[in-house]
Enzyme design. Sequence first.
Site, PDB file in Angstrom:
ATOM      1  N   ASP A   1       2.530  34.305   3.754  1.00  0.00           N
ATOM      2  CA  ASP A   1       3.280  35.082   4.644  1.00  0.00           C
ATOM      3  C   ASP A   1       3.701  36.562   3.744  1.00  0.00           C
ATOM      4  O   ASP A   1       3.784  36.699   1.983  1.00  0.00           O
ATOM      5  CB  ASP A   1       4.890  34.790   4.563  1.00  0.00           C
ATOM      6  CG  ASP A   1       5.312  33.157   5.601  1.00  0.00           C
ATOM      7  OD1 ASP A   1       4.400  33.081   6.014  1.00  0.00           O
ATOM      8  OD2 ASP A   1       6.826  33.183   5.356  1.00  0.00           O
TER       9      ASP A   1
ATOM     10  N   THR B   1      -5.391  16.150   2.016  1.00  0.00           N
ATOM     11  CA  THR B   1      -4.836  16.430   0.904  1.00  0.00           C
ATOM     12  C   THR B   1      -5.322  17.825   1.318  1.00  0.00           C
ATOM     13  O   THR B   1      -4.803  19.105  -0.540  1.00  0.00           O
ATOM     14  CB  THR B   1      -5.540  16.178  -0.611  1.00  0.00           C
ATOM     15  OG1 THR B   1      -6.794  16.488  -0.594  1.00  0.00           O
ATOM     16  CG2 THR B   1      -5.428  14.906  -0.490  1.00  0.00           C
TER      17      THR B   1
ATOM     18  N   LYS C   1      -7.148  13.856  -7.371  1.00  0.00           N
ATOM     19  CA  LYS C   1      -7.642  14.643  -6.364  1.00  0.00           C
ATOM     20  C   LYS C   1      -7.161  16.323  -6.377  1.00  0.00           C
ATOM     21  O   LYS C   1      -7.659  17.045  -7.124  1.00  0.00           O
ATOM     22  CB  LYS C   1      -7.956  13.871  -5.097  1.00  0.00           C
ATOM     23  CG  LYS C   1      -8.541  15.401  -3.714  1.00  0.00           C
ATOM     24  CD  LYS C   1      -9.436  13.937  -2.489  1.00  0.00           C
ATOM     25  CE  LYS C   1      -9.980  14.895  -1.878  1.00  0.00           C
ATOM     26  NZ  LYS C   1     -10.182  14.886  -0.197  1.00  0.00           N
TER      27      LYS C   1
ATOM     28  N   CYS D   1      38.751  24.866  13.283  1.00  0.00           N
ATOM     29  CA  CYS D   1      37.918  26.437  13.405  1.00  0.00           C
ATOM     30  C   CYS D   1      38.141  26.787  14.819  1.00  0.00           C
ATOM     31  O   CYS D   1      39.446  26.714  15.508  1.00  0.00           O
ATOM     32  CB  CYS D   1      36.708  27.134  13.183  1.00  0.00           C
ATOM     33  SG  CYS D   1      37.309  29.246  12.369  1.00  0.00           S
ATOM     34  N   LEU D   2      37.117  27.059  15.715  1.00  0.00           N
ATOM     35  CA  LEU D   2      37.533  26.690  17.406  1.00  0.00           C
ATOM     36  C   LEU D   2      38.235  25.323  17.620  1.00  0.00           C
ATOM     37  O   LEU D   2      38.815  26.115  18.576  1.00  0.00           O
ATOM     38  CB  LEU D   2      36.058  26.927  17.614  1.00  0.00           C
ATOM     39  CG  LEU D   2      35.519  27.159  19.343  1.00  0.00           C
ATOM     40  CD1 LEU D   2      37.091  28.509  20.035  1.00  0.00           C
ATOM     41  CD2 LEU D   2      34.757  27.198  20.133  1.00  0.00           C
TER      42      LEU D   2
ATOM     43  N   HIS E   1      36.621  25.694   7.024  1.00  0.00           N
ATOM     44  CA  HIS E   1      35.894  25.070   7.929  1.00  0.00           C
ATOM     45  C   HIS E   1      35.971  23.936   6.205  1.00  0.00           C
ATOM     46  O   HIS E   1      35.153  24.380   5.236  1.00  0.00           O
ATOM     47  CB  HIS E   1      34.856  26.104   7.414  1.00  0.00           C
ATOM     48  CG  HIS E   1      35.056  26.989   8.463  1.00  0.00           C
ATOM     49  ND1 HIS E   1      34.327  26.709  10.204  1.00  0.00           N
ATOM     50  CD2 HIS E   1      34.895  28.014   8.988  1.00  0.00           C
ATOM     51  CE1 HIS E   1      34.299  27.021  11.126  1.00  0.00           C
ATOM     52  NE2 HIS E   1      34.713  28.607  10.440  1.00  0.00           N
TER      53      HIS E   1
ATOM     54  N   GLU F   1      34.452  21.583   6.467  1.00  0.00           N
ATOM     55  CA  GLU F   1      33.024  20.929   6.493  1.00  0.00           C
ATOM     56  C   GLU F   1      31.891  21.629   5.465  1.00  0.00           C
ATOM     57  O   GLU F   1      30.936  21.036   4.300  1.00  0.00           O
ATOM     58  CB  GLU F   1      32.162  21.353   7.536  1.00  0.00           C
ATOM     59  CG  GLU F   1      31.642  22.678   8.017  1.00  0.00           C
ATOM     60  CD  GLU F   1      32.508  22.832   8.840  1.00  0.00           C
ATOM     61  OE1 GLU F   1      33.280  22.855   8.557  1.00  0.00           O
ATOM     62  OE2 GLU F   1      32.206  23.753   9.728  1.00  0.00           O
TER      63      GLU F   1
HETATM   64  N1  GLN Z   1      35.453  32.330  17.743  1.00  0.00           N
HETATM   65  C1  GLN Z   1      36.396  32.081  16.615  1.00  0.00           C
HETATM   66  C2  GLN Z   1      36.762  33.421  16.023  1.00  0.00           C
HETATM   67  O1  GLN Z   1      36.518  34.322  15.979  1.00  0.00           O
HETATM   68  C3  GLN Z   1      36.271  30.854  15.978  1.00  0.00           C
HETATM   69  C4  GLN Z   1      34.849  31.267  14.852  1.00  0.00           C
HETATM   70  C5  GLN Z   1      34.569  29.557  14.013  1.00  0.00           C
HETATM   71  O2  GLN Z   1      35.073  28.713  14.572  1.00  0.00           O
HETATM   72  N2  GLN Z   1      34.397  29.793  13.219  1.00  0.00           N
HETATM   73  O3  GLN Z   1      38.324  32.927  16.049  1.00  0.00           O
END
Ligand code: GLN
Length: 531
Positions: free
Chosen positions: A145, A186, A221, A378-379, A504, A506
């Site tokens: 690239d 390969t 190879k 979050c959301l 978050h 996660e």
């Molecule tokens: N959109 C929402 C905010 O800005 C939630 C953001 C999100 O879920 N990371 O507060």
Amino acid sequence: MKYIFVTGGVVSSLGKGLTAAALGALLEMRGLKVRMQKFDPYLNVDPGTMSPFQHGEVFVTDDGAETDLDLGHYERFTSGSLSRANSVSSGKIYEAVLEKERRGDYLGVTVQVIPHVTNEIKSRIVRGGEGVDVLITELGGTTGDIEGLPFLEALRQFQLDVGRENVCFVHCALVPYIRAAGEMKTKPAQQSTAKLREIGIQPDVLVCRTERPITQEMREKMSLYCNVPVNAVIECRDVEHSIYELPLTLAAEHFDEVVINRLGLQAKPRDLSVWENILSRLLHPEHSVKIGVVGKYIELQDAYKSIYESIIHGGIANTCRIEIKRIDSETLENGDISPLADLDGILVPGGFGDRGIEGKILAAKYARENKIPYFGICLGMQISVIEYARNVLGLKDANSTEFKPDTEHPVVDIMEAQKSIISKGATMRLGSYACVLAQGSHAKSAYSEDVIRERHRHRFEFNNKYLDALKEAGLRIGGVNPDSHLVEIVEVENHPWMVGVQFHPEFKSKPSKPHPLFAAFIKAAIAKKEA
Ligand code: GLN
């Protein structure tokens, strides 16, 4: 100090990030202190402003950097937590070089890719590796690239600077099975290695991504044509059940040994018990649940990467098999909520913009009324606040000002500090913030701690003007930020497990250390199913 560079050839999505992460895991299992780093050749300063369609999930570090999702793999497979220094794009490199040029740091000289851009790249490698035994740097994109060339050139120079014996190049190549010919090829591996050698980089290890086992003859190879010792031709076959098999399958190929010998590292015998334990829990489940993820980017493999992984970690914590059902929230909006009917738990992940919002609100209502465990992230937390305000408190117009700026009841509103910000890059509430957990909350019993820290990425917040009214109506506040008093966790009383978090979780879950909230969510889903 030793450096490992991981490159990839021919096509993207070779699993280069996972290979790098699994190597990190193996080296840690030998007692080495490892850190991981990602170089991305694109010109965005960070992926924070890219759509999930372009880029998949944006992973957030403790220090608030918006990074490539491969950092998520790195953190899940290794023990360290990463920072801003571990995610570097061309945009970031050029931004730094141009800033120095304007400041006059290069006064008198012509600023060029070599040496100025390459020096900047090399300085990031040195910085990235401070304080560890081994730094593993993965280069995004594929060899050849145009955008990646300055990075490869910098790597070529770097081995001269620090000594060839301190650098190990790992190249991931594709070994495809061609159906028409009935055989594996390969040539792509040979070609992409040749491309690297043209630039002056000789790979030390060749990792072969393949669907089928490669034969001894093929190993020989590729060894011959790619100029790599035959024992350094590593087979990396598609895993059967889970990506968490990778450290074990690569260990069986002696990947770690080859790298350790190449670099002359002092390492302990490997102890793989952590990964064996993870795998045995995955392969011999005692329970099973079906979890619905109600989102907007459901058709994309990578948009909710860390969410899907964390749900699986919650399964590992409970020795539970997880079936994830991906539900596009827009499809719920015509009123047919039958896709939710067979679920043991519902998760609404983070998101931006108003598309599919009403469908998510319907999912939250369904979970609340039918006492299905619900996890809003979050959301997804903001959604459950809106739903509660509308349907329990009776504020029919309740909304977030993100979706309806002139709503009469802005139960979720933009932070005061955010109102004047027009620039979009890296301007959200980002990174790690503290949260004090409330006595008697689900959160408190999950974490068993008084104060936690979690990562954020958002602009809007629970509106404290509605705090008392919502509390009175049965919304429990599970945690608040001790400095700003912003609400971080909401929970529904008289419900088995309905928890929304503004942060978050996660981003901090690992298979070896499942996040307490995901573990508690899956536990609640099992209880619901087995009741
Ligand atoms: N959109 C929402 C905010 O800005 C939630 C953001 C999100 O879920 N990371 O507060």
